[in-house]
Design a protein around this motif. Structure first.
Motif, PDB file in Angstrom:
ATOM      1  N   ASN A 124       0.857  -1.178   0.000  1.00 35.39           N
ATOM      2  CA  ASN A 124       0.000   0.000   0.000  1.00 35.39           C
ATOM      3  C   ASN A 124       0.898   1.235   0.000  1.00 35.39           C
ATOM      4  OD1 ASN A 124      -2.442   1.458   0.143  1.00 35.39           O
ATOM      5  ND2 ASN A 124      -2.221   1.677   2.360  1.00 35.39           N
ATOM      6  N   PRO A 125       0.794   2.089  -1.038  1.00 33.60           N
ATOM      7  CA  PRO A 125       1.676   3.262  -1.098  1.00 33.60           C
ATOM      8  C   PRO A 125       1.597   4.059   0.201  1.00 33.60           C
ATOM      9  CG  PRO A 125       0.409   3.042  -3.110  1.00 33.60           C
ATOM     10  CD  PRO A 125      -0.125   2.025  -2.154  1.00 33.60           C
ATOM     11  N   PRO A 126       2.739   4.596   0.681  1.00 28.90           N
ATOM     12  CA  PRO A 126       4.040   4.682   0.000  1.00 28.90           C
ATOM     13  C   PRO A 126       4.915   3.437   0.171  1.00 28.90           C
ATOM     14  CG  PRO A 126       4.161   5.816   2.089  1.00 28.90           C
ATOM     15  CD  PRO A 126       2.740   5.331   1.964  1.00 28.90           C
ATOM     16  N   GLU A 127       4.351   2.359   0.664  1.00 27.83           N
ATOM     17  CA  GLU A 127       5.112   1.117   0.821  1.00 27.83           C
ATOM     18  C   GLU A 127       5.544   0.611  -0.555  1.00 27.83           C
ATOM     19  OE1 GLU A 127       4.369  -3.125   3.114  1.00 27.83           O
ATOM     20  OE2 GLU A 127       2.667  -2.040   2.282  1.00 27.83           O
ATOM     21  N   ASN A 135       8.819 -13.452  -9.129  1.00 28.74           N
ATOM     22  CA  ASN A 135      10.025 -12.670  -8.827  1.00 28.74           C
ATOM     23  C   ASN A 135      11.162 -13.560  -8.346  1.00 28.74           C
ATOM     24  OD1 ASN A 135       9.285 -10.024  -9.535  1.00 28.74           O
ATOM     25  ND2 ASN A 135       8.225  -9.704  -7.584  1.00 28.74           N
ATOM     26  N   MET A 136      10.871 -14.857  -8.179  1.00 30.56           N
ATOM     27  CA  MET A 136      11.860 -15.868  -7.812  1.00 30.56           C
ATOM     28  C   MET A 136      12.600 -15.490  -6.525  1.00 30.56           C
ATOM     29  SD  MET A 136      13.242 -17.246 -11.526  1.00 30.56           S
ATOM     30  CE  MET A 136      13.584 -15.652 -12.264  1.00 30.56           C
ATOM     31  N   ARG A 137      11.807 -15.277  -5.488  1.00 33.64           N
ATOM     32  CA  ARG A 137      12.389 -14.872  -4.217  1.00 33.64           C
ATOM     33  C   ARG A 137      11.398 -15.150  -3.087  1.00 33.64           C
ATOM     34  NH1 ARG A 137      11.750  -8.195  -4.368  1.00 33.64           N
ATOM     35  NH2 ARG A 137       9.449  -8.196  -4.391  1.00 33.64           N
ATOM     36  N   VAL A 138      11.892 -15.010  -1.864  1.00 36.27           N
ATOM     37  CA  VAL A 138      11.040 -14.941  -0.676  1.00 36.27           C
ATOM     38  C   VAL A 138      11.216 -13.552  -0.093  1.00 36.27           C
ATOM     39  CG1 VAL A 138      10.643 -15.822   1.652  1.00 36.27           C
ATOM     40  CG2 VAL A 138      11.190 -17.407  -0.200  1.00 36.27           C
ATOM     41  N   THR A 139      10.117 -12.877   0.153  1.00 36.06           N
ATOM     42  CA  THR A 139      10.185 -11.533   0.718  1.00 36.06           C
ATOM     43  C   THR A 139       9.314 -11.468   1.968  1.00 36.06           C
ATOM     44  OG1 THR A 139       9.958  -9.175   0.228  1.00 36.06           O
ATOM     45  CG2 THR A 139       8.324 -10.642  -0.748  1.00 36.06           C
ATOM     46  N   CYS A 140       9.790 -10.764   2.982  1.00 34.47           N
ATOM     47  CA  CYS A 140       9.142 -10.774   4.299  1.00 34.47           C
ATOM     48  C   CYS A 140       8.876  -9.351   4.781  1.00 34.47           C
ATOM     49  CB  CYS A 140      10.004 -11.513   5.321  1.00 34.47           C
ATOM     50  SG  CYS A 140      10.462 -13.202   4.867  1.00 34.47           S
ATOM     51  N   PRO A 174      12.026  -1.478   4.856  1.00 31.81           N
ATOM     52  CA  PRO A 174      11.959  -2.407   3.720  1.00 31.81           C
ATOM     53  C   PRO A 174      11.672  -3.835   4.163  1.00 31.81           C
ATOM     54  CG  PRO A 174      13.929  -1.025   3.616  1.00 31.81           C
ATOM     55  CD  PRO A 174      13.337  -0.819   4.970  1.00 31.81           C
ATOM     56  N   ALA A 175      11.078  -4.580   3.273  1.00 33.94           N
ATOM     57  CA  ALA A 175      10.896  -6.011   3.509  1.00 33.94           C
ATOM     58  C   ALA A 175      12.258  -6.696   3.510  1.00 33.94           C
ATOM     59  CB  ALA A 175      10.007  -6.609   2.428  1.00 33.94           C
ATOM     60  N   LEU A 176      12.374  -7.751   4.310  1.00 36.00           N
ATOM     61  CA  LEU A 176      13.543  -8.619   4.216  1.00 36.00           C
ATOM     62  C   LEU A 176      13.393  -9.454   2.953  1.00 36.00           C
ATOM     63  CD1 LEU A 176      13.638  -9.826   7.934  1.00 36.00           C
ATOM     64  CD2 LEU A 176      15.009  -8.000   6.895  1.00 36.00           C
TER      65      LEU A 176
END
Length: 388
Positions: A248-251, A277-282, A296-298
């Protein structure tokens, strides 16, 4: 004023504990208590702020770790051979979770197959005339030998995808053809909560489009990966009221097919199998404060990761599986440390995976299950400490 807040907070905590003891099997009551606990966690944060004990985000403490913590090798998945003892009569297995009795529960598609003829360009399901899957789609298995202990879900689902069991053994199921998510209480055959409109894909707050996965916090908050079309995650309170849309912006967080979810509550993180996106994001889950931290997300990404299909949390680690991506990339499992944004182990059965789709870890952390679509099978792994 602060002393009064603390006293009131302690009183409400005591009442909550007494109610839990008085109505241990009242699922509706327990869900109400989940909502209360959700508010209490926020109240606790505010009390800490009043007294100057931290900044209101518990994860500041939880995310701290010593070098020794990262020197400990994570438990490694080891295949349980000859499990299940006899082959299961199942279709494409898309979802798996484990109940409080440590029994794996799987979600499969019977004779329905997702292929190029299943949906049109606007994501409408094209094979509705076939009707729902006639055989039971939800199977509970014996963890010892894999035999079917119970089954249900006939004539309810069209294209099963994700399955999640919360701590009350409520069952959360996603159907990409129906564009809906359902919550079923234990032993009930009618959903107590439904998200989305049947066969109606959309991007409004009332609609979903091929939802993939659900994660449920101990506080009762619900996260739905709204998955193949909208590339978003919807966060709800325990009663099903929308709290937040991620991103959700500005995220800043670009998702491409959020395919599976795993909560690490001690870190206040929601880990996403961001498949394309070939990743894990947290990103932050926002469980301990109303606003959550704006940071930022990990993100965990490396060249051999490929398209990540499934994720499951165990402590502060995430176990993940990829799927077919390129002939140059092996289909395998990964053990991930989100705190260091690194892959700490790779694993796979000796005979190799075909097309793994989801995985789940037992509540007591002793075993893990991986399910596949083509070949349609269920793997059991013991989680064991490395000897060297």
């Amino acid at each position: 004023m602060a002393t009064s807040c603390l006293a009131g907070f302690a009183l409400v905590l005591a009442l909550s504990a007494n109610l839990s003891a008085a109505f241990p099997q009242d699922y509706a009551g327990q869900e109400l208590l989940d909502e209360v606990r959700q508010l209490l966690s926020l109240a606790s944060t505010n009390v800490q702020q009043v007294h100057g004990h931290g900044n209101g985000d518990q994860s500041d403490v939880d995310e701290s770790s010593t070098d020794d913590d990262h020197d400990i090798k994570p438990d490694r998945p080891r295949v349980v051979k000859n499990w299940p003892l006899t082959p299961l009569k199942i279709g494409q297995v898309s979802g798996v979770s484990v109940n409080s009795d440590l029994q794996p529960v799987i979600f499969h598609r019977g004779d329905h197959v997702w292929n190029e003829y299943s949906f049109n360009e606007s994501h409408h399901y094209l094979q509705g005339s076939k009707g729902p899957i006639k055989e039971p789609t939800v199977l509970t298995l014996d963890p010892k030998d894999g035999k079917v202990l119970g089954q249900w879900g006939a004539n309810l689902f069209y294209m099963p995808h994700g399955l999640t069991l919360d701590r009350h053994d409520n069952l959360w199921l996603t159907d990409v053809a129906l564009h809906q998510v359902f919550k079923f209480r234990p032993g009930e055959l009618q959903p107590s909560l439904t998200f989305g409109e049947a066969f109606q894909p959309g991007s409004s707050q009332r609609h979903l489009c091929k939802p993939t996965s659900v994660a449920v916090a101990n506080t009762g908050e619900i996260f739905i990966a709204d998955g193949y079309c909208n590339n978003r995650i919807l966060k709800y309170n325990a009663a099903g009221g929308l709290l937040r849309v991620i991103p959700n912006p500005p995220e800043f967080l670009s998702l491409q097919v959020p395919h599976a979810l795993a909560l690490i509550e001690s870190m206040d993180r929601l880990c996403v199998a961001d498949r394309e996106n070939m990743r894990v994001t947290c990103p932050r889950a926002g469980l301990y404060s109303v606003q959550g931290k704006r940071e930022p997300a990990l993100t965990i990404q490396q060249p051999d990761m490929g398209r990540v299909f499934g994720v499951a949390a165990r402590g502060n680690l995430v176990y993940a599986v990829n799927g077919p991506t390129s002939p140059l990339l092996p289909v395998q499992g990964f053990t991930i440390d989100p705190q260091t944004e690194s892959v700490v182990d790779h694993w796979a059965p000796e005979e190799g995976f075909g097309n793994p789709h989801a995985l789940a870890i037992c509540p007591n952390n002793s075993a893990m299950y991986v399910v596949e679509i083509g070949p349609n099978r269920v793997w059991k792994f013991d989680l064991v400490r490395p000897t060297n």
